[in-house]
Design an enzyme around this catalytic site. Structure first.
Site, PDB file in Angstrom:
ATOM      1  N   THR A   2       0.821  -1.213   0.000  1.00  0.00           N
ATOM      2  CA  THR A   2       0.000   0.000   0.000  1.00  0.00           C
ATOM      3  C   THR A   2       0.851   1.258   0.000  1.00  0.00           C
ATOM      4  O   THR A   2       0.465   2.287  -0.564  1.00  0.00           O
ATOM      5  CB  THR A   2      -0.937  -0.018   1.217  1.00  0.00           C
ATOM      6  N   ALA A  50      -0.821   9.702  -1.199  1.00  0.00           N
ATOM      7  CA  ALA A  50       0.353  10.462  -0.766  1.00  0.00           C
ATOM      8  C   ALA A  50      -0.010  11.759  -0.052  1.00  0.00           C
ATOM      9  O   ALA A  50       0.615  12.795  -0.256  1.00  0.00           O
ATOM     10  CB  ALA A  50       1.276  10.749  -1.954  1.00  0.00           C
ATOM     11  N   HIS A  96      -2.943  13.861   5.967  1.00  0.00           N
ATOM     12  CA  HIS A  96      -4.277  14.366   6.301  1.00  0.00           C
ATOM     13  C   HIS A  96      -4.247  15.238   7.556  1.00  0.00           C
ATOM     14  O   HIS A  96      -3.457  15.013   8.481  1.00  0.00           O
ATOM     15  CB  HIS A  96      -5.237  13.203   6.518  1.00  0.00           C
ATOM     16  N   LYS A 121     -12.982   8.653   1.284  1.00  0.00           N
ATOM     17  CA  LYS A 121     -12.885  10.113   1.207  1.00  0.00           C
ATOM     18  C   LYS A 121     -13.253  10.631  -0.166  1.00  0.00           C
ATOM     19  O   LYS A 121     -13.280  11.833  -0.386  1.00  0.00           O
ATOM     20  CB  LYS A 121     -11.473  10.553   1.599  1.00  0.00           C
ATOM     21  N   CYS A 127      13.489  12.307 -19.014  1.00  0.00           N
ATOM     22  CA  CYS A 127      12.233  12.945 -18.613  1.00  0.00           C
ATOM     23  C   CYS A 127      12.366  13.663 -17.282  1.00  0.00           C
ATOM     24  O   CYS A 127      11.830  14.763 -17.096  1.00  0.00           O
ATOM     25  CB  CYS A 127      11.118  11.912 -18.510  1.00  0.00           C
TER      26      CYS A 127
END
Length: 490
Positions: A44, A50, A53, A254, A407
């Protein structure tokens, strides 16, 4: 055969397991961290939103509420100590109806009860001043300035590296096959590499925590996988948002959000699908369409033509509804740190504190280590240096002047740092997570073969032995001959 003797064995190398290992490394203990995959942060921890909270969503009095707010505060110090990539952007929970504004008010009150600082309810004009590209149907939002974005696998790697510096042993490709119990107390952990004698086991095995618990005759909880799908956009999509943007949440999740990343991309997702297969990381047309429709409710003009990849992650949903952090009631010496879904990333360092306090209550002697090393050195990030700094670095080591990933402008010097650091990369994706090589628009199409050759050279193994990510993810079907040296040919 006993291969190690330890005071504590931590099962699981995600962000929770590595945070616990680092917290335990502050004490005069022999600690071992066991991870079944070739690298840490493979579950996970590597596929999620990311987000750090703020803590307004969890119900007051729950472990989620308590540890979310504490963990968020701890990351301010950890950012400096462990050189973590964190941006304190703030978050908005955006309402598009009067009913949703009532929920925003409830979240505001809940957040105040949980001790979340700085919460405010914004009206339509204030929301659109912060995020002008949101839907014109916005009614208002909950503003949480303490929310942030970070690099979860970067944090897990930083926890693990610091733990290793402080004496913790990390064993990868070491699946646990059994837990030895004598007279009702843990006495050892059986692994594919041999027996590890120990008196305490921390079960931080993520999606497999209930399986690990069952090995010690404790079937007190179950873990079910909940899949979430995401779409990631290229940096050339522009800075269309500045903050984390949530819809009003449901009881299940959420919701489908819009979020920037610490490296300048944006993503949308996740949806929430309860599934049975703990290894099912497939994305689906229906699921991705659900993500797009959900995100367009808040921002109709999404830059879908700038999407560069889709991915899915699995949350470890416990049947109890809250984190499962407690001593086993069946087997002494077994401590659970399970069911760590959102806000688990934010809570991880607080969970580590909580688990160490449980160990103290269970009788483990915790003597502080006088020479504990709290800090990690910041990694070289070539693309962020000034031209003058780049020249100085290249003059010391010319490999920093050799760009491997175009990149993201990642150099060979940075890749070598990632391979040879504590808990260093052994796979192509291990290099990607540590350096961003392969995370750009071409998704490793150019740099992948070069990184494979560098890994083979530095690990002194045949190039056919290099894997993409997991134990059996070999990149070649047959052995090939020839040297593994990287050439200058494009």
């Amino acid at each position: 055969m006993t291969i190690l003797k330890s005071d504590v064995a931590v099962i699981g190398g995600g962000i929770v397991g590595t945070a616990i290992a680092r917290e335990l490394s502050k004490y005069q203990l022999d600690v071992v961290l066991l991870e079944k995959e070739p690298d840490i942060a493979m579950g996970t921890t590597k596929a999620n939103s990311a987000i750090l909270h703020a803590g307004f969503d969890a119900h007051p009095g729950s472990l989620k509420a308590r540890l979310n707010v504490r963990g968020n505060a701890m990351y301010h110090q950890l950012k400096d100590e462990l050189a973590l990539e964190i941006k304190w952007t703030g978050s908005l929970v955006v309402a598009t109806s009067d009913d949703e504004m009532n929920t925003v008010q409830e979240l505001f009150e809940r957040g105040k009860t949980n001790g979340v600082p700085g919460l405010a309810i914004l009206n339509r004009e204030e929301v659109l001043a912060k995020e002008p590209k949101l839907s014109s149907g916005v009614k208002g939002a909950l503003w949480a300035p303490s929310a942030g974005i970070f690099l979860p696998f970067g944090a897990a790697i930083a926890f693990a590296e610091n733990a290793v510096k402080n004496g913790v042993k990390v064993l990868t490709e070491c699946p646990v096959t059994g837990i030895e119990v004598t007279d009702g107390h843990v006495t050892g952990v059986k692994t594919s590499q041999g027996m590890i004698a120990t008196q305490f086991v921390i079960n931080a095995a993520g999606l497999y925590a209930d399986d690990v618990s069952g090995l010690a005759n404790d079937n007190s909880f179950t873990i079910s996988p909940r899949k979430g799908e995401y779409i990631l956009f290229d940096k050339n999509a522009g800075s269309i948002i500045s903050n984390i943007i949530f819809p009003v949440p449901s009881k299940k999740s959420k919701g489908i959000l819009l979020c920037p990343t610490v490296h300048g991309n944006i993503f949308i997702g996740p949806n929430a699908q309860d599934i049975s297969d703990k290894d099912d990381l497939a994305t689906t047309p229906a699921g991705l369409n659900e993500v797009i429709i959900g995100a367009k409710r808040l921002m109709p003009a999404l830059p879908l033509n700038a999407s560069i990849t889709e991915f899915a992650g699995l949350r470890a949903a416990a049947n109890e509804g809250d984190f499962v952090i407690r001593p086993s009631e069946v087997t002494a010496g077994l401590i659970h740190a399970a069911g760590i879904q959102s806000p688990g990333l934010t809570s991880a360092p607080a969970i580590a504190e909580f688990v160490v306090n449980i160990l103290r209550e269970c009788g483990l002697a915790l003597t502080p280590k006088p020479n504990f090393l709290a800090t990690n050195e910041a990694k070289v990030v070539f693309r962020d240096l000034t031209d003058e700094q780049k020249q100085v670095l290249i003059s010391k080591n010319s490999l920093y002047g050799r760009v491997i990933c175009r990149c993201e402008t990642i150099t060979e010097g940075e890749i070598l740092d990632a391979i040879h650091s504590p808990c260093g990369a052994k796979t192509v994706d291990g290099v990607k997570r540590r350096t961003r090589a392969g995370m750009g628009r071409c998704q490793g199409g150019f740099c992948g073969p070069k990184i494979t050759a560098i890994l083979a050279r530095e690990l002194s193994v045949p190039i056919a032995d290099i894997r993409k990510e997991k134990a059996e993810s070999y990149l070649f079907y047959d052995k090939i001959s020839g040297n593994c040296e990287v050439t200058d040919h494009d």
